[in-house]
Write a protein that holds these residues in place. Structure first.
Motif, mmCIF file in Angstrom:
data_model
loop_
_atom_site.group_PDB
_atom_site.id
_atom_site.type_symbol
_atom_site.label_atom_id
_atom_site.label_comp_id
_atom_site.label_asym_id
_atom_site.label_seq_id
_atom_site.Cartn_x
_atom_site.Cartn_y
_atom_site.Cartn_z
ATOM 1 N N ASP A 12 18.669 -83.477 7.040
ATOM 2 C CA ASP A 12 19.021 -83.204 5.706
ATOM 3 C C ASP A 12 19.621 -84.200 5.042
ATOM 4 O O ASP A 12 19.575 -84.720 3.831
ATOM 5 C CB ASP A 12 19.849 -81.910 5.710
ATOM 6 N N LYS A 13 20.626 -84.996 5.907
ATOM 7 C CA LYS A 13 21.490 -85.940 5.196
ATOM 8 C C LYS A 13 20.463 -87.076 4.801
ATOM 9 O O LYS A 13 20.694 -87.768 4.082
ATOM 10 C CB LYS A 13 22.460 -86.464 6.242
ATOM 11 N N LEU A 14 19.696 -87.384 5.987
ATOM 12 C CA LEU A 14 18.470 -88.565 5.773
ATOM 13 C C LEU A 14 17.825 -88.253 4.385
ATOM 14 O O LEU A 14 17.454 -89.076 3.712
ATOM 15 C CB LEU A 14 17.623 -88.714 6.853
ATOM 16 N N ALA A 15 17.210 -87.092 4.238
ATOM 17 C CA ALA A 15 16.300 -86.628 3.036
ATOM 18 C C ALA A 15 17.457 -86.739 1.693
ATOM 19 O O ALA A 15 16.860 -86.662 0.717
ATOM 20 C CB ALA A 15 15.959 -85.443 3.056
ATOM 21 N N ASP A 16 18.765 -86.725 1.801
ATOM 22 C CA ASP A 16 19.429 -86.965 0.578
ATOM 23 C C ASP A 16 19.249 -88.343 0.004
ATOM 24 O O ASP A 16 19.482 -89.409 0.378
ATOM 25 C CB ASP A 16 20.871 -86.703 1.059
ATOM 26 N N PRO A 17 19.094 -88.167 -1.455
ATOM 27 C CA PRO A 17 18.741 -89.633 -2.200
ATOM 28 C C PRO A 17 20.085 -90.159 -2.367
ATOM 29 O O PRO A 17 19.970 -91.382 -2.444
ATOM 30 C CB PRO A 17 18.327 -89.050 -3.521
ATOM 31 N N ASP A 18 21.338 -89.637 -2.074
ATOM 32 C CA ASP A 18 22.375 -90.248 -2.022
ATOM 33 C C ASP A 18 22.887 -91.203 -0.887
ATOM 34 O O ASP A 18 24.060 -91.924 -0.813
ATOM 35 C CB ASP A 18 23.624 -89.395 -2.430
ATOM 36 N N THR A 19 22.292 -90.946 0.162
ATOM 37 C CA THR A 19 22.533 -91.598 1.605
ATOM 38 C C THR A 19 22.057 -93.052 1.356
ATOM 39 O O THR A 19 21.025 -93.409 0.929
ATOM 40 C CB THR A 19 21.576 -90.995 2.725
ATOM 41 N N THR A 20 22.966 -93.669 1.572
ATOM 42 C CA THR A 20 22.692 -95.379 1.614
ATOM 43 C C THR A 20 21.885 -95.842 2.779
ATOM 44 O O THR A 20 21.802 -94.905 3.797
ATOM 45 C CB THR A 20 23.961 -96.037 1.518
ATOM 46 N N LEU A 21 21.631 -96.915 2.630
ATOM 47 C CA LEU A 21 20.710 -97.458 3.674
ATOM 48 C C LEU A 21 21.427 -97.703 5.068
ATOM 49 O O LEU A 21 20.864 -97.194 5.982
ATOM 50 C CB LEU A 21 20.071 -99.026 3.446
ATOM 51 N N ALA A 70 21.780 -94.270 6.461
ATOM 52 C CA ALA A 70 20.504 -93.879 6.885
ATOM 53 C C ALA A 70 19.962 -94.378 8.188
ATOM 54 O O ALA A 70 19.493 -93.659 9.220
ATOM 55 C CB ALA A 70 19.167 -94.055 5.888
ATOM 56 N N ILE A 71 20.492 -95.867 8.442
ATOM 57 C CA ILE A 71 20.149 -96.280 9.741
ATOM 58 C C ILE A 71 20.999 -95.812 10.772
ATOM 59 O O ILE A 71 20.502 -95.275 12.195
ATOM 60 C CB ILE A 71 20.450 -97.820 9.623
ATOM 61 N N ALA A 72 22.317 -95.367 10.562
ATOM 62 C CA ALA A 72 23.262 -94.659 11.368
ATOM 63 C C ALA A 72 22.654 -93.379 11.812
ATOM 64 O O ALA A 72 22.595 -93.023 13.122
ATOM 65 C CB ALA A 72 24.798 -94.638 10.937
ATOM 66 N N LEU A 73 22.421 -92.611 10.747
ATOM 67 C CA LEU A 73 21.793 -91.251 10.891
ATOM 68 C C LEU A 73 20.701 -91.110 11.901
ATOM 69 O O LEU A 73 20.292 -90.527 12.814
ATOM 70 C CB LEU A 73 21.739 -90.665 9.671
ATOM 71 N N TYR A 74 19.667 -92.300 11.641
ATOM 72 C CA TYR A 74 18.568 -92.310 12.389
ATOM 73 C C TYR A 74 18.809 -92.585 13.877
ATOM 74 O O TYR A 74 18.211 -92.286 14.761
ATOM 75 C CB TYR A 74 17.472 -93.621 11.818
ATOM 76 N N GLY A 75 19.890 -93.633 14.083
ATOM 77 C CA GLY A 75 20.078 -93.712 15.658
ATOM 78 C C GLY A 75 20.701 -92.385 16.413
ATOM 79 O O GLY A 75 20.225 -92.032 17.494
ATOM 80 N N GLN A 76 21.365 -91.676 15.549
ATOM 81 C CA GLN A 76 21.921 -90.332 15.978
ATOM 82 C C GLN A 76 20.777 -89.345 16.407
ATOM 83 O O GLN A 76 20.449 -88.689 17.278
ATOM 84 C CB GLN A 76 22.951 -89.754 15.113
#
Length: 73
Positions: A19-28, A31-37
């Protein structure tokens, strides 16, 4: 993010990350940190499913052996 205690908790955490990754306000960078998690959570969930599959196979084998011993196989 804490290590999940079980598969269901892992899936819940993964859904939150997606959900956080899909949020347009998430910075690059975020997004990279979220992707790792998310990758770690996917690995955790895959391992949990693999363990569950192994347990089911062991139960099935035990049932099959019991059936063969009683002549029901």
């Amino acid at each position: 993010m804490k290590t999940p205690k079980n598969f269901e908790q892992g899936m819940s955490q993964l859904e939150q990350l997606l959900d956080k990754l899909a949020d347009p306000d998430t910075t690059l960078d975020q997004a990279i940190a979220l992707y790792g998690q998310a990758a770690r959570l996917v690995r955790f969930c895959e391992e949990a499913l693999s363990q569950a599959k192994l347990q089911i196979e062991q139960i099935d084998q035990t049932l099959l052996q019991a059936a063969e011993q009683t002549g029901e196989g």
